[in-house]
Design an enzyme around this catalytic site. Structure first.
Site, PDB file in Angstrom:
ATOM      1  CG  ASP A   7      -1.673   1.038   1.550  1.00  0.00           C
ATOM      2  OD1 ASP A   7      -2.338   1.518   0.440  1.00  0.00           O
ATOM      3  OD2 ASP A   7      -1.582   1.827   2.501  1.00  0.00           O
ATOM      4  CG  LEU A   8       1.823   5.852  -1.746  1.00  0.00           C
ATOM      5  CD1 LEU A   8       3.348   5.564  -1.932  1.00  0.00           C
ATOM      6  CD2 LEU A   8       1.117   6.544  -3.084  1.00  0.00           C
ATOM      7  CG  ASP A   9      -1.818   7.506   0.478  1.00  0.00           C
ATOM      8  OD1 ASP A   9      -0.899   8.311   0.143  1.00  0.00           O
ATOM      9  OD2 ASP A   9      -2.952   7.406  -0.354  1.00  0.00           O
ATOM     10  CB  THR A  15       0.463  10.529   1.743  1.00  0.00           C
ATOM     11  OG1 THR A  15       0.832   9.210   1.616  1.00  0.00           O
ATOM     12  CG2 THR A  15       1.433  11.377   0.976  1.00  0.00           C
ATOM     13  CE  LYS A  43      -5.099   6.205   8.738  1.00  0.00           C
ATOM     14  NZ  LYS A  43      -4.276   5.812   9.676  1.00  0.00           N
ATOM     15  CB  SER A 114      -1.580   3.188  -3.982  1.00  0.00           C
ATOM     16  OG  SER A 114      -2.251   4.438  -3.463  1.00  0.00           O
ATOM     17  CB  ALA A 115      -7.257   3.341  -3.015  1.00  0.00           C
ATOM     18  CE  LYS A 145      -5.485  -0.626  -1.210  1.00  0.00           C
ATOM     19  NZ  LYS A 145      -4.807   0.209  -0.643  1.00  0.00           N
ATOM     20  CD  GLU A 169      -3.651  -1.457   2.534  1.00  0.00           C
ATOM     21  OE1 GLU A 169      -3.774  -0.814   3.582  1.00  0.00           O
ATOM     22  OE2 GLU A 169      -4.138  -1.325   1.648  1.00  0.00           O
ATOM     23  CG  ASP A 170      -2.161   2.853   6.302  1.00  0.00           C
ATOM     24  OD1 ASP A 170      -2.554   2.353   5.171  1.00  0.00           O
ATOM     25  OD2 ASP A 170      -2.475   4.023   6.526  1.00  0.00           O
TER      26      ASP A 170
END
Ligand code: B16
Ligand code: MG
Length: 221
Positions: A7-9, A15, A43, A114-115, A145, A169-170
């Site tokens: 995942d990115l953020d 971010t 998120k 990432s979404a 997601k 993931e976060d």
């Protein structure tokens, strides 16, 4: 373990905090209550779905036209893009660059799931784009997601089986997506926010190739 899908953020860079700030400004302008606990629900989910949740909370969803909603989503994104334009390689979360290097050296596939439609811009700002074998094109994903589609697309792009992948993931919605895809799920956060994760780390500084392999193969026994 043939690939790690990130995942990115909130995993590669914080971010998630900028999304929180940008949505917070919009909510304040609309006099809608907004706090970190509520933000957890946003998120990992898309911009339009996030806006809808905020508007429902403020009883404004039914009173606004589609055009009005699009305008608000654009306002949020303009503020978000202002915040992320200042990102530099120093904003990569602890342990992530070292992990990416280890994965490359071990020839383990690396994908981004990432979404965010801003993902490619952010990877460029962080100077990490060259580590990724695949960045899933979120505009081609029909179900966001917690649907597993984006993680399955990451595995397919890398030519590996989902069962041979780790997802990191976060967000609760992201953990559900990883498990739905049949992958090993690593959560970054608190166990209560990461329900269903196979392992949870408090921060990305705890991540390394050896710890991922250890937990992955323990799980597969
Ligand atoms: P954008 P991730 C997600 O990214 C964020 O967690 C979520 O808060 C955001 O609404 C979504 O991206 C869309 O982002 O507005 O930039 O297209 O966590 O999946 O990397
Ligand atoms: Mg995230």
């Amino acid at each position: 373990m043939k690939a790690v899908i990130f995942d990115l953020d909130g995993v590669i860079t914080d971010t998630a905090e900028y999304h929180f700030q940008a949505w917070g400004s919009l909510a304040a302008a609309l006099s809608i209550p907004f706090d970190r606990e509520f933000n957890e629900q946003l998120k990992g989910i898309s911009r339009t779905e996030s806006l809808e949740k905020i508007l429902v909370r403020g009883n404004l969803s039914d009173t606004l036209s589609e055009e009005g909603k699009q305008e608000l989503a654009m306002q949020k994104n303009t503020e978000y893009q202002r915040l992320i334009s200042a990102l530099t390689p120093a904003d990569v979360l602890p342990g992530i660059k070292a992990l990416l290097k280890e994965l490359r050296e071990a020839r383990i596939g690396i994908a981004l799931a990432s979404a965010s439609k801003n993902a490619a811009f952010i990877l460029d700002r962080l100077e990490l784009a060259h580590y990724f074998d695949s960045v899933v094109d979120v505009t081609a994903i029909r179900n966001g997601k917690p649907d597993p589609e984006i993680f399955l697309a990451g595995a397919a792009n890398l030519g590996v089986q989902p069962a041979d992948c780790i997802g990191i993931e976060d967000a609760q919605a992201g953990i559900q997506a990883i498990k739905g895809a049949g992958m090993f799920a690593v959560g970054v956060g608190t166990p209560s926010q990461m329900q269903g994760a196979d392992i949870v780390v408090a921060t990305t500084a705890e991540l390394s190739l050896s710890m991922l392999e250890e937990h992955f193969y323990e799980f597969k026994k």
